[in-house]
Design a protein around this motif. Sequence first.
Motif, PDB file in Angstrom:
ATOM      1  N   THR A 319      89.079  92.176  27.226  1.00 11.95           N
ATOM      2  CA  THR A 319      90.382  92.461  27.839  1.00 11.95           C
ATOM      3  C   THR A 319      90.833  91.241  28.616  1.00 11.95           C
ATOM      4  O   THR A 319      90.012  90.569  29.248  1.00 11.95           O
ATOM      5  CB  THR A 319      90.257  93.649  28.827  1.00 11.95           C
ATOM      6  N   SER A 320      92.124  90.980  28.560  1.00 11.55           N
ATOM      7  CA  SER A 320      92.670  89.864  29.320  1.00 11.55           C
ATOM      8  C   SER A 320      92.300  90.051  30.789  1.00 11.55           C
ATOM      9  O   SER A 320      92.386  91.167  31.314  1.00 11.55           O
ATOM     10  CB  SER A 320      94.189  89.859  29.121  1.00 11.55           C
ATOM     11  N   THR A 383      88.034  82.586  32.504  1.00 15.57           N
ATOM     12  CA  THR A 383      88.722  83.882  32.562  1.00 15.57           C
ATOM     13  C   THR A 383      89.564  83.992  31.311  1.00 15.57           C
ATOM     14  O   THR A 383      90.317  83.071  30.970  1.00 15.57           O
ATOM     15  CB  THR A 383      89.621  83.940  33.818  1.00 15.57           C
ATOM     16  N   CYS A 384      89.434  85.112  30.635  1.00 12.80           N
ATOM     17  CA  CYS A 384      90.207  85.298  29.409  1.00 12.80           C
ATOM     18  C   CYS A 384      91.655  85.634  29.786  1.00 12.80           C
ATOM     19  O   CYS A 384      91.915  86.698  30.343  1.00 12.80           O
ATOM     20  CB  CYS A 384      89.599  86.420  28.572  1.00 12.80           C
ATOM     21  N   THR A 385      92.541  84.706  29.515  1.00 11.93           N
ATOM     22  CA  THR A 385      93.956  84.969  29.823  1.00 11.93           C
ATOM     23  C   THR A 385      94.755  85.089  28.517  1.00 11.93           C
ATOM     24  O   THR A 385      95.961  84.949  28.503  1.00 11.93           O
ATOM     25  CB  THR A 385      94.541  83.826  30.676  1.00 11.93           C
ATOM     26  N   LEU A 386      94.035  85.307  27.433  1.00  9.77           N
ATOM     27  CA  LEU A 386      94.694  85.362  26.125  1.00  9.77           C
ATOM     28  C   LEU A 386      95.425  86.688  25.923  1.00  9.77           C
ATOM     29  O   LEU A 386      94.991  87.720  26.428  1.00  9.77           O
ATOM     30  CB  LEU A 386      93.651  85.209  25.016  1.00  9.77           C
ATOM     31  N   ALA A 387      96.478  86.626  25.158  1.00  8.27           N
ATOM     32  CA  ALA A 387      97.195  87.846  24.790  1.00  8.27           C
ATOM     33  C   ALA A 387      96.390  88.591  23.735  1.00  8.27           C
ATOM     34  O   ALA A 387      95.426  88.047  23.176  1.00  8.27           O
ATOM     35  CB  ALA A 387      98.557  87.477  24.235  1.00  8.27           C
ATOM     36  N   SER A 388      96.788  89.816  23.444  1.00  6.24           N
ATOM     37  CA  SER A 388      96.013  90.593  22.483  1.00  6.24           C
ATOM     38  C   SER A 388      96.054  89.920  21.113  1.00  6.24           C
ATOM     39  O   SER A 388      97.039  89.280  20.746  1.00  6.24           O
ATOM     40  CB  SER A 388      96.565  92.009  22.391  1.00  6.24           C
ATOM     41  N   VAL A 419      90.857  90.284  21.399  1.00  4.49           N
ATOM     42  CA  VAL A 419      91.376  90.609  22.727  1.00  4.49           C
ATOM     43  C   VAL A 419      92.268  91.829  22.593  1.00  4.49           C
ATOM     44  O   VAL A 419      93.139  91.872  21.714  1.00  4.49           O
ATOM     45  CB  VAL A 419      92.155  89.411  23.326  1.00  4.49           C
ATOM     46  N   ASP A 422      97.366  94.093  26.251  1.00  2.00           N
ATOM     47  CA  ASP A 422      97.574  94.166  27.681  1.00  2.00           C
ATOM     48  C   ASP A 422      99.091  94.202  27.863  1.00  2.00           C
ATOM     49  O   ASP A 422      99.780  93.247  27.527  1.00  2.00           O
ATOM     50  CB  ASP A 422      96.978  92.905  28.332  1.00  2.00           C
ATOM     51  N   VAL A 429      99.463  83.425  26.229  1.00  2.00           N
ATOM     52  CA  VAL A 429      98.503  83.496  27.349  1.00  2.00           C
ATOM     53  C   VAL A 429      99.154  84.097  28.580  1.00  2.00           C
ATOM     54  O   VAL A 429     100.380  84.030  28.757  1.00  2.00           O
ATOM     55  CB  VAL A 429      97.960  82.091  27.756  1.00  2.00           C
ATOM     56  N   ASP A 430      98.302  84.646  29.412  1.00  3.14           N
ATOM     57  CA  ASP A 430      98.769  85.177  30.692  1.00  3.14           C
ATOM     58  C   ASP A 430      98.723  84.033  31.699  1.00  3.14           C
ATOM     59  O   ASP A 430      97.648  83.556  32.063  1.00  3.14           O
ATOM     60  CB  ASP A 430      97.822  86.316  31.118  1.00  3.14           C
TER      61      ASP A 430
END
Length: 442
Positions: A319-320, A383-388, A419, A422, A429-430
């Motif tokens: 999960t992001s 930190t995973c900031t990737l989109a789904s 991912v 979210d 990316v977030d």
Amino acid sequence: MSSDDIAIRVSDLSKCYHIYEKPRDRLLQMLARGHKQYFREFWALKNISFEIRKGETVGIIGRNGSGKSTLLQMICGTLTPTNGSIQTNGRIAALLELGSGFNPEFTGRENVYMNAAILGLTKDEVDKRFDDIASFADIGQFIDQPVKKYSSGMMVRLAFSVQSQIDPDILIVDEALAVGDAKFQAKCFERLRQLKENGASILLVTHSSEQIVMHCSSAILLNNGVQIEVGEPRRVVNRYMDLLFGKEKKALEGIERIGESDKPSHSKDAAAYTLDHRNDVFSSRVGYNPHEYRWGDGAASILDFYLAADGEPYPSVVTSGQTILLVVSVRFHSDLLRPVLGITIKTKEGVTVYGVNSESLECNEFQVFGQKGSAVELEASFTCTLASGDYFVSLGIATRHGEEITPHDRRYDSIHIQVQPDSRFFGLVDLGLNLSAKPVLL
Ligand SMILES: Nc1ncnc2c1ncn2[C@@H]1O[C@H](COP(=O)(O)OP(=O)(O)OP(=O)(O)O)[C@@H](O)[C@H]1O
């Protein structure tokens, strides 16, 4: 497939140039009338065959001198094949050598009319499209200046604009877009997408593997005039990388593959992971992508990995916002001076989201390792900031000697990370944007 669906059919195409060592040999050849040969043959292309359907975008990739321009020139009809045939279906527009279609003494406006006339448009038709062409090129007052005063960027803007606004059935683009700036390139690719949607076929020559993966439905790899790979863009691009950097794929030596029953098991406790430093168990791990592309000279190997998300080992989805831990085991089979580990994360379309290496991160502990027979464990966290979506991690171990990079073990797209959606953001990316508001008194 009906032959009406085919935009370009190339069959067994070859091109041979005659190379004369001295200028006078050319004259002697004319006088000899075929009784004696004063030239040597050079086959720039040999036995090329492929078909391009309507609405397809095909990328052509290959090292310098591999025959890409020769192929395009023959498809456009400006060069005659030695053997084989080409059938094309519809109006062809082409952006070949920069400015080759322009008369430098004429203004941009005059060149637009001249170019469009060559492509078969009447003056009335050009009148109707002129404003679109000029506005796409966006070169302002330069449109009424002689083309010889243009920068290379302006030239490509106008050339692309003419060729793409006349609604060709086939558009051929030879590396020209590399000249434009990034914003213009994006505009060109959007235009290519529209043309493709309207059923046009596009043939794109580029050295950019990302452009091939992002924009092409299939690709062709040429090497020394021979078509060595055709088909799915990712596979073709991987083979191209192999040609560029990898002395072609070698079986990695000295690495035992172990049987299913011998595979070490990991505890659910993230802190208790153990990696294998002797055997190649990489492919036994959850998340391993069986379609990875692996190559290198085998002087080092990436044997194992551990992946956790917020402490959960080998998660099926991430999960992001979660913290990702990636640990990689590397073993050296030769003494290696200053080895470098590279990590790249790409989307499933092949777009690089993030890439980094131990050198750029100044991971000095790693650079002291590299003795034959030794092993090292590298730990990366982020930190995973990737989109789904689906992402692939590529790992590589290499050494550098000046400009020359020697890949020892590259495992492209070797780990798959999924991912989950979210809803708080969209895009790739977030960026963790902070938003606040305050009431305003009116
Ligand atoms: N007129 C010519 N006479 C002799 N050899 C030629 C001629 N034109 C091209 N060649 C040779 O044919 C080979 C293929 O050239 P081509 O320009 O098609 O390659 P390319 O893949 O487009 O290269 P680049 O990426 O550098 O543009 C090269 O070795 C080149 O030197």
